[in-house]
Design a protein around this motif. Structure first.
Motif, PDB file in Angstrom:
ATOM      1  N   LYS A 195       8.260   6.993   9.302  1.00 36.13           N
ATOM      2  CA  LYS A 195       7.328   6.041   8.690  1.00 36.13           C
ATOM      3  C   LYS A 195       8.058   4.744   8.338  1.00 36.13           C
ATOM      4  O   LYS A 195       7.547   3.642   8.548  1.00 36.13           O
ATOM      5  CB  LYS A 195       6.723   6.635   7.411  1.00 36.13           C
ATOM      6  CG  LYS A 195       5.760   7.782   7.649  1.00 36.13           C
ATOM      7  CD  LYS A 195       5.286   8.356   6.326  1.00 36.13           C
ATOM      8  CE  LYS A 195       4.553   9.673   6.528  1.00 36.13           C
ATOM      9  NZ  LYS A 195       4.201  10.310   5.237  1.00 36.13           N
ATOM     10  N   GLY A 200       0.817  -1.209   0.000  1.00 37.97           N
ATOM     11  CA  GLY A 200       0.000   0.000   0.000  1.00 37.97           C
ATOM     12  C   GLY A 200       0.854   1.263   0.000  1.00 37.97           C
ATOM     13  O   GLY A 200       0.385   2.335  -0.372  1.00 37.97           O
ATOM     14  N   TRP A 201       2.109   1.130   0.382  1.00 39.64           N
ATOM     15  CA  TRP A 201       3.017   2.288   0.389  1.00 39.64           C
ATOM     16  C   TRP A 201       3.918   2.305  -0.850  1.00 39.64           C
ATOM     17  O   TRP A 201       4.871   3.046  -0.906  1.00 39.64           O
ATOM     18  CB  TRP A 201       3.874   2.270   1.656  1.00 39.64           C
ATOM     19  CG  TRP A 201       3.128   2.802   2.854  1.00 39.64           C
ATOM     20  CD1 TRP A 201       3.087   4.101   3.269  1.00 39.64           C
ATOM     21  CD2 TRP A 201       2.327   2.058   3.777  1.00 39.64           C
ATOM     22  NE1 TRP A 201       2.293   4.203   4.392  1.00 39.64           N
ATOM     23  CE2 TRP A 201       1.808   2.972   4.733  1.00 39.64           C
ATOM     24  CE3 TRP A 201       1.971   0.718   3.894  1.00 39.64           C
ATOM     25  CZ2 TRP A 201       0.975   2.576   5.779  1.00 39.64           C
ATOM     26  CZ3 TRP A 201       1.138   0.322   4.937  1.00 39.64           C
ATOM     27  CH2 TRP A 201       0.648   1.245   5.858  1.00 39.64           C
ATOM     28  N   LYS A 243       6.100   5.753  -0.865  1.00 42.44           N
ATOM     29  CA  LYS A 243       5.035   6.518  -0.199  1.00 42.44           C
ATOM     30  C   LYS A 243       5.290   6.595   1.307  1.00 42.44           C
ATOM     31  O   LYS A 243       4.682   7.418   1.995  1.00 42.44           O
ATOM     32  CB  LYS A 243       3.671   5.902  -0.493  1.00 42.44           C
ATOM     33  CG  LYS A 243       3.247   6.138  -1.940  1.00 42.44           C
ATOM     34  CD  LYS A 243       1.914   5.499  -2.261  1.00 42.44           C
ATOM     35  CE  LYS A 243       1.595   5.712  -3.747  1.00 42.44           C
ATOM     36  NZ  LYS A 243       0.517   4.816  -4.196  1.00 42.44           N
TER      37      LYS A 243
END
Lengths: 544, 110
Positions: free
Chosen positions: A279, A237-238, A273
């Motif tokens: 992160k 998803g990133w 992302k």
């Protein structure tokens, strides 16, 4: 196999398979007073799709509105082939069982209000606990002991036979009830933990006349590194995706875009992302197994492109499996129960994938129900299975019948032929009538040769049987897929020639048979009403 | 695939022989398990997790043998790396008891 096994045991319940569903079934049967033996091809604790990774769960607090909403959303997503009552049953049961898992020592994290966050389980931790719990309940566990065939008489199933592959001996367990919890079939596609999942239980069930349901809902692939096995793709998803020229390919983790892009050429991803050190550090900590292959290959996934592929997941993330006909996950044959991915999951997922949350909760619940049902069935028998006149039911891939030396076929050759028809995106993802017909024809041809394998040792014996199971599974899949002339919600089946969802086909498809495969339809049961089948084209199987 | 069984680290407990879901190892005559069926390895890393002394190395490649030696694995600090991350072993906190997954679901996107 020879007539008498070298190791003979008698129990009330035999559980075949040591993943989550098998573990829960064994625990449940033992807790309900049965003497239980569990056999696994590998090792209870490390075997199957759950153990090496982590899994989300379908888990909601007992909030009526929240649950109603979840059920309604799933019904639509699953093409209205699921049953609200069964989804509610799972929500109820899994809530209870997760409280148990916590009591048994699983360290669920609590949120700021002190509420335990029970919607995720780390695979190795979870299954290590299940092994302890199962053994503590008094279950006899035979690891590295693949089952090869069921034992039957006119009353139904009464145990199984197999091999202990590290001791090189044969075993026979007699039990008045058997739970098949052998997982799905992923056709040795090298997905994480999935190479033990070769459809063995489907073949065993098929040989005693049990039908399979939902086998057309098997169009499921998972992204993984092209060089590696990790099919756990949540963190993608990133990612941003690129072709080999570095042009961005736009699309999400779901949907057709990755499959379409892979038809054109190699696809790369960069996890850009996640664009701050904070992160990145957080993602690393949260998902050790995701990063492992890349780290070891020397790739910094946050800045460097890594090649992706799609690995086929068959019925593991598809929904098809052994048809179950009652609340206790019993089948149409006496004494035979099915749980986990070995069973159809249509009753809670319909035509949508149960991958991720639904299947994990299904394994827990169906295992619990099947174990309890099997215990009740076995304990109601007056006669011990040891005294029944049981015969082995295995007919395929057990070796020893090749008519001459020239006809001997190596398992590896057949496996490749099966994979050639099942793994390619062009055949199984982008399904067309013509493509599937041709593939099915070739699979029939493979099927005609499964009994020409001549295994010479225990390893080859297991492989030959797995080969037959994969060939049978593939034929059932494509036969069902050709019979569903529509594209149903959930993305697990579609035919290019029939792009829409057809109201007339809002039914389930049951396949059966090994020499000749037949299909019939079954109306989705309305809650509280017994299962009925219509348009029967095959003989009714022996009822339990 | 499984590539290395470190003879210098191995304590002959044969845990890897027991836990391998695809039965890749054989017990060795000298007590050190042997990679007997490397082709059957499914690259699930479970043997590494269960090895109490970090004597195993599973390479990330599931499609081919890369042929890394014990010495190379040792030098690159590859032995035991996964077990440490999962938090298994004495004095470690298992990853299951961290709130990472909970936070991950809260921040589906940062």
């Amino acid at each position: 196999m020879s007539d008498s096994a070298e190791r003979q045991l008698t129990a009330d319940v035999l559980v075949i398979g040591g993943g989550p569903a098998g573990a829960w079934a064994a625990w449940s049967a033992a807790t309900n007073g049965a003497k239980v033996v569990l056999v696994d091809k590998g090792y209870l604790g490390s075997s199957g799709a759950t153990a090496p990774g982590g899994t989300n769960l379908l888990y909601l607090p007992p909030d009526k509105e929240m649950r109603e909403q979840a059920v309604a959303s799933r019904m639509k997503q699953g093409g209205y082939l699921a049953e609200p009552a069964w989804i509610h049953r799972v929500l109820d049961q899994v809530y209870t069982n997760l409280e148990l898992i916590e009591k048994w020592g699983y360290p669920f994290v609590r949120d700021e209000n002190g509420t335990p966050m029970r919607d995720h389980l780390h695979g190795p931790e979870y299954m290590a606990i299940m092994r302890k719990v199962v053994k503590r309940a008094g279950v006899k566990v035979l690891d590295q002991s693949p089952a090869l065939e069921l034992l039957v008489d006119e009353f139904g199933v009464g145990g199984a036979r197999g091999v202990s592959r590290q001791d090189d001996l044969t075993w026979e367990v007699r039990a008045n009830a058997v739970v098949i919890a052998t997982g799905g079939c992923a056709f040795l596609s090298n997905g994480l933990g999935c190479n033990v999942l070769t459809g063995d239980g489907y073949l065993m069930a098929g040989e005693v006349g049990v039908e399979l349901s939902g086998m057309e809902f098997t169009r499921k692939y998972a992204p993984s590194p092209a060089f590696g096995s990790n099919t756990r793709s949540r963190l993608l998803g990133w990612a941003t995706y690129y072709d080999s020229d570095g042009n961005e390919i736009v699309g999400g983790r779901q949907g057709d875009f990755l499959a379409e892009a892979l038809l054109k050429g190699p696809v790369y991803a960069i996890m850009n992302k996640a664009d701050t050190p904070e992160k990145q550090a957080f993602l690393r900590k949260s998902h050790a197994i995701f990063f492992l292959p890349y780290d070891r290959a020397g790739i910094d996934v946050f800045t460097e492109p890594f090649p992706l592929t799609l690995r086929y997941e068959g019925t593991v993330r598809g929904t098809g499996g052994i048809r179950i006909v009652d609340d206790d996950c019993s089948t149409t044959v006496g004494g035979l129960f099915a749980a986990g991915d070995a069973a159809t999951r249509e009753r809670i997922t319909g035509s949508a994938s149960g991958g991720g949350a639904f299947n994990a909760s299904w394994a827990i619940c169906s295992g619990t129900w099947a174990g309890k049902g099997a215990a009740a069935h076995a304990l109601s028998h007056r006669q011990s299975a040891a005294t029944r006149d049981l015969k082995p039911a295995g007919r395929y891939g057990l070796g020893g019948v090749a008519s001459s030396f020239e006809n001997v076929v190596p398992s590896q050759e057949l496996i490749k032929e099966i994979q050639d028809q099942v793994l390619p995106l062009t055949i199984n993802y982008f399904r067309t009538e013509q493509g599937l017909k041709q593939a099915l024809h070739r699979l029939d041809n493979v099927w005609n040769r499964v009994n020409s394998q001549t295994p010479q040792n225990v390893r080859e014996q297991v492989r030959a049987r797995e080969t037959a199971a994969m060939a049978a599974t593939a034929r059932w899949m494509y036969t069902a897929a050709l019979s569903r002339k529509e594209t149903r919600s959930g993305g697990l089946h579609g035919l290019a020639e029939y792009p829409g969802q057809d109201e007339e086909q809002q039914h389930r498809l049951l396949v059966s048979g090994l020499e000749e495969v037949s299909v019939r339809t079954e109306q989705v049961p309305v809650s509280g009403v017994a299962v009925t089948a219509v348009a029967a084209t095959s003989e009714e199987v022996q009822a339990g | 695939m499984i590539e290395v069984v470190s003879e210098s680290r191995c304590v002959s407990c044969n845990q890897c022989v027991s836990v391998c879901p695809t039965n890749v190892f054989d017990r060795g005559e000298d007590g050190i398990p042997v990679i007997a069926r490397q082709d059957d390895c499914q690259t699930c890393f479970m043997c590494e997790l269960y090895c109490p002394v970090d004597a195993l190395y599973v390479a990330p490649d599931s499609e081919q043998v890369i042929g890394i030696s014990e010495q190379e694995a040792e030098q690159q600090g590859l032995l035991g790396g996964y077990r440490e991350k999962v938090g298994w072993g004495k004095g470690r906190k298992p990853v299951a008891s961290h709130d990472y997954m909970y936070r991950l679901s809260l921040f589906a996107r940062f």
